[in-house]
Design a protein around this motif. Structure first.
Motif: not given
Lengths: 325, 325
Positions: A308-321, B68-75, B95-98
């Motif tokens: 899994a790609p995350k295992d290649l990184s030295n960043l923790d998972y929180q940071n990655l996402i 298959c909904g939108g990121s803004k209000s569905d998902l 990205h900033q809400m992930i």
């Protein structure tokens, strides 16, 4: 800190020493070689050298062993041997023998409950990864692999075996016009000659018949006969001055359709100043993954397909996402 | 056979219907929509439509739900809701809400013991994957992401909100000379203006002040002010004829050193005729992985960082290592 051992001391091992300097979470415990540790220490004072016979006494001091032997005669023996007592990563690259090598490493890794990741590098390795991801996300299409511009060791060796040749360097070069056609997504099949050309720099012995040497190269079955091949005769000084690097690289390109007439082109490209240094850097990232997998209780032989790609990184998972997704 | 449900019925869902036709191991059980199933059935007779209210009765008939909904209000609402009873994959791309979305899906997936893979697509998704693999195998370097040439929905919408604008399409275009510089491995930082330009095709209402519209577009903070922006006024007919496609793509490029002066350039590139069809194809491959992970007993919220490449493929592992490594 991940404690690594390095098994073998050639170009790849020297690349690993450079790679770990770029990764703050690694510590090199030592290099294991069949050569005299004292003589090697004179060559490189920065690292500890040990005889391969001493390896077992490092069982609890090394998290993962990076196997740096050659694919032809070293790794088929060494990887199954060492995985009986250590986690390992290797760069075994003889495509047609991978299944056999996998089985040999797997058998011993299952008994010792260690993780052995084999065939890590860029091809096999990164290129393989992209080939299966490309195939999976765009199933109706064609995949093309181009290698180069880069030095092919096997082809250089083949030239050196010709009578009258002192030294030689062979470059494999993708043909630009074909690359462009493939990128247009036409889905065509191409012959070997249409995809790559070969350029040879040859140092002839004094008085050797250059015309014969050139003819022997260009007609050599499998290696050169199927390609447009150019031969340049140069001096040993020119070879050493202009052709001592080990650049390489290549392209994996897939084109395909998701519906009638709706085409997509996916491309992965590497341009490498040093083949062994880059391969070593990949090995180090997979060594990190190897240790993470082992700590989770996984074992057996693995490949880049299992990681899994995350295992290649030295960043923790929180940071990655939060920052990399 | 993997039985899928599709939740929502827009461009992305239509892309999923096309993608499953290219993958012989998938079967579409039905599409769940807030709209009247009978009316949707008239639009597309090939597939079964159900009301979202009926979804629970399909709990044992669907292996994975493709959201298959939108990121803004569905998902943000639907993914945590559905993962309480189904495995899901979604293409959440804010990205900033992930992190928040991850936590919401994870909470419910841990309780229901299902797998929810979020933010699957090409960015976030394939681009993220390459960013972390590139960073991990070449830690001393710089990563650049270029988008386009492609239609940006958000920027097109921003133009449509300007007084006097009837319709608009905005293309984000990478600047070729910067791309070439980045590929040379110079490691420089570039401003937004140096990396991308913006091209706008605008249909003005009759009698509208085009000079004012152009000025409003070019000075719009964040969206256009930081870029060299070109505005073309065209007719509605021209817009429909020449700008109805949804092409996109982009580049992730990393350049870096493994030792002093030894440089490498890694590049991942997508050229897509249809953004939603390609995103749908990626979702389908990750839906396959989702089911494999669930069957192994894994659960919780996952991302592309958690998925081993082998799980994306419909080939068995023996086949993969023998022929694809």
């Amino acid at each position: 800190m991940i404690n690594i051992g390095i098994y073998g001391y050639g170009n790849l091992a020297k690349g690993v020493l450079k790679a770990v300097k770029k990764n703050s979470d690694f510590n090199v415990v030592g290099i294991f070689s069949r050569r005299d540790p004292k003589k090697l220490k004179e060559e490189n004072k920065e690292v500890n050298f040990y005889s391969v016979d001493e390896v077992l006494s490092f069982k609890d001091k090394i998290d993962v062993m990076i196997m740096c032997g050659g694919s032809k005669s070293d790794l088929p023996q060494q990887s199954p041997l060492i995985v009986s007592n250590f986690n390992i990563v290797d760069s075994f690259d003889t495509h047609q023998m991978i299944t056999e090598h996998f089985d040999n490493v797997n058998k011993n890794a299952l008994v010792s409950k260690h993780v052995g990741i084999i065939s890590v590098g860029w091809d096999p390795g990164m290129f393989s990864l992209n080939r299966i991801i490309f195939d999976s996300i765009l199933p109706d299409g064609n995949t093309y692999t181009f290698w180069g511009k880069g030095v092919s060791q096997g082809h250089s060796d083949a030239i050196r075996r010709i009578d009258g040749v002192l030294d030689a360097r062979q470059y494999t070069i993708p043909i630009d016009s074909t690359l462009e056609e493939v990128r247009s997504g036409n889905g065509k099949k191409y012959s070997a000659r249409e995809m790559h050309k070969r350029e040879c720099y040859v140092v002839a012995k004094e008085g050797a018949d250059k015309a014969r040497i050139e003819q022997e190269i260009k007609t050599m079955p499998y290696y050169f006969a199927d390609y447009d091949t150019t031969v340049h005769f140069i001096t040993k000084e020119e070879l050493d001055k202009n052709h001592s690097g080990i650049p390489h690289g290549g392209f994996v390109i897939r084109s395909g359709e998701t519906s009638e007439g709706v085409n997509h082109v996916l491309e992965y490209r590497l341009k490498l100043d040093s083949n062994p240094e880059f391969t070593a850097s990949i090995l180090v990232a997979y060594a990190r993954a190897c240790v993470k997998m082992y700590k989770r209780g996984e074992y057996g032989c693995k490949t880049v397909f299992d990681v899994a790609p995350k295992d290649l990184s030295n960043l923790d998972y929180q940071n990655l996402i939060a920052h990399k997704l």
